[in-house]
Design an enzyme around this catalytic site. Structure first.
Site, mmCIF file in Angstrom:
data_model
loop_
_atom_site.group_PDB
_atom_site.id
_atom_site.type_symbol
_atom_site.label_atom_id
_atom_site.label_comp_id
_atom_site.label_asym_id
_atom_site.label_seq_id
_atom_site.Cartn_x
_atom_site.Cartn_y
_atom_site.Cartn_z
ATOM 1 N N LYS A 95 0.821 -1.221 0.000
ATOM 2 C CA LYS A 95 0.000 0.000 0.000
ATOM 3 C C LYS A 95 0.850 1.263 0.000
ATOM 4 O O LYS A 95 0.569 2.229 0.718
ATOM 5 C CB LYS A 95 -0.972 0.020 1.186
ATOM 6 C CG LYS A 95 -1.994 -1.109 1.157
ATOM 7 C CD LYS A 95 -3.046 -0.952 2.228
ATOM 8 C CE LYS A 95 -4.005 -2.123 2.287
ATOM 9 N NZ LYS A 95 -3.404 -3.384 2.729
HETATM 10 O O1 OMP Z 1 -4.968 -4.255 0.209
HETATM 11 C C1 OMP Z 1 -5.395 -5.142 0.975
HETATM 12 O O2 OMP Z 1 -5.002 -6.286 0.875
HETATM 13 C C2 OMP Z 1 -6.457 -4.784 1.924
HETATM 14 C C3 OMP Z 1 -7.297 -3.768 1.531
HETATM 15 C C4 OMP Z 1 -8.488 -3.553 2.239
HETATM 16 O O3 OMP Z 1 -9.313 -2.707 1.883
HETATM 17 N N1 OMP Z 1 -8.739 -4.291 3.340
HETATM 18 C C5 OMP Z 1 -7.877 -5.273 3.776
HETATM 19 O O4 OMP Z 1 -8.200 -5.952 4.760
HETATM 20 N N2 OMP Z 1 -6.692 -5.485 3.115
HETATM 21 C C6 OMP Z 1 -5.704 -6.463 3.625
HETATM 22 O O5 OMP Z 1 -6.273 -7.769 3.504
HETATM 23 C C7 OMP Z 1 -5.945 -8.574 4.647
HETATM 24 C C8 OMP Z 1 -7.229 -8.977 5.346
HETATM 25 O O6 OMP Z 1 -6.949 -9.886 6.370
HETATM 26 P P1 OMP Z 1 -8.095 -10.735 7.105
HETATM 27 O O7 OMP Z 1 -9.113 -9.770 7.563
HETATM 28 O O8 OMP Z 1 -7.362 -11.423 8.210
HETATM 29 O O9 OMP Z 1 -8.639 -11.722 6.080
HETATM 30 C C9 OMP Z 1 -4.987 -7.733 5.486
HETATM 31 O O10 OMP Z 1 -3.679 -8.052 5.100
HETATM 32 C C10 OMP Z 1 -5.304 -6.307 5.094
HETATM 33 O O11 OMP Z 1 -4.179 -5.446 5.224
#
Ligand code: OMP
Length: 269
Positions: A95
């Site tokens: 990001k």
């Molecule tokens: O860019 C991302 O991956 C991301 C964008 C977003 O809007 N929301 C989001 O949760 N993420 C990433 O996606 C992952 C979600 O993780 P979990 O919620 O554990 O499945 C994390 O690594 C966040 O940093």
């Protein structure tokens, strides 16, 4: 590896839209790994090897490695994926977003140091801040559009001349920035209405969709809103898969949840 081609192949060959997110938190590791100096690598390696045939990509989150001074373990992990699972693209979730001269360094970090196939980028510094990444024509550039967190609405829902800011991002990226056909957008599974809107605005552009699993996003609504004939979605789940088990068989437990998640996604395609 050309990211978009590799993604299309992985969607097809593994019959999967699932992306396993690699967000290693040592506090949640099983006891037998706790004191190993390579615990972060080893935790992720076992998950990767147990799920590689079930996914369209892996997405390591750089903060989980950098916070523990484990960037070398991240390098080793990405090398491991390239060697053992060469058809599976790696998305480095970083990001980043900065002025062009600094963005050049971030692009070197993502693509030359870590050898990622794609990277997540914050678009809010505008086109010249994204150009250094776009210069790597084979790499995937995945721009934040409508993030999965509740506070994403604070800015992304602002009206900008008759449309919402996230809609402007989707239009800009798909119509103006994607000259090499290498871009994708992040849209959270927690907002399926916006997935549908972004799909309308962007044709068949790949969408990285985090937010199922631990964040409670609806798999059926996500798939119905954004799926295309070839796939279209990179549906990420991190914690729900990584921490499915607490014992020495944690990788098997992760595999079971990954199978169930892949199948739940495919049910609605
Ligand atoms: O860019 C991302 O991956 C991301 C964008 C977003 O809007 N929301 C989001 O949760 N993420 C990433 O996606 C992952 C979600 O993780 P979990 O919620 O554990 O499945 C994390 O690594 C966040 O940093």
């Amino acid at each position: 590896m050309n990211f978009i081609k590799a993604l299309n192949s992985a969607w097809h060959e593994n019959n999967s839209l699932l992306c396993v997110g690699l967000d290693p938190d040592p506090a949640r590791f099983p006891a037998h790994l706790q004191n190993r100096p390579d615990a972060i690598f080893e935790f992720c390696r076992a998950i990767v090897d147990a799920t590689a045939d079930l996914v369209c990509s892996f997405k390591p989150q750089i903060a989980y490695f950098a916070a523990r001074r484990a960037e070398e373990q991240l390098e080793a992990l990405i090398d491991h994926i390239h060697v053992r699972h060469p058809k599976t693209p790696v998305i480095l979730d970083a990001k980043r977003g900065d002025i062009g001269s600094t963005a050049e360094q971030y692009a070197i970090e993502a693509f030359e140091r870590f050898r990622a196939d794609a990277v997540t980028i914050n678009p809010y510094l505008g086109r010249d801040s994204v150009d250094p990444y776009l210069a790597y024509c084979d790499k995937g550039i995945i721009l934040l559009c409508r993030t999965s967190n509740p506070g994403g609405s604070d800015l992304q829902f602002l009206d900008v001349g008759g449309e919402k800011l996230y809609e402007r991002v989707a239009r800009l990226v798909s119509k103006e920035w994607n000259t090499n056909g290498q871009c994708a957008l992040v849209v959270g599974a927690t907002f399926p209405g916006e997935i549908a809107r972004v799909r309308t605005l962007t044709g068949d552009m790949p969408l990285l969709v985090p937010g199922i699993g631990a964040q409670g996003g609806d798999i059926e609504a996500t798939v119905r809103a954004g799926c295309t004939a070839s796939g279209g979605l990179i549906i990420n789940s991190s914690r729900a898969i990584l921490y499915a088990g607490k014992g020495e068989d944690y990788a098997n437990a992760a595999r079971s949840v990954a199978v169930a998640t892949r199948d739940a996604i495919n049910l609605h395609r």
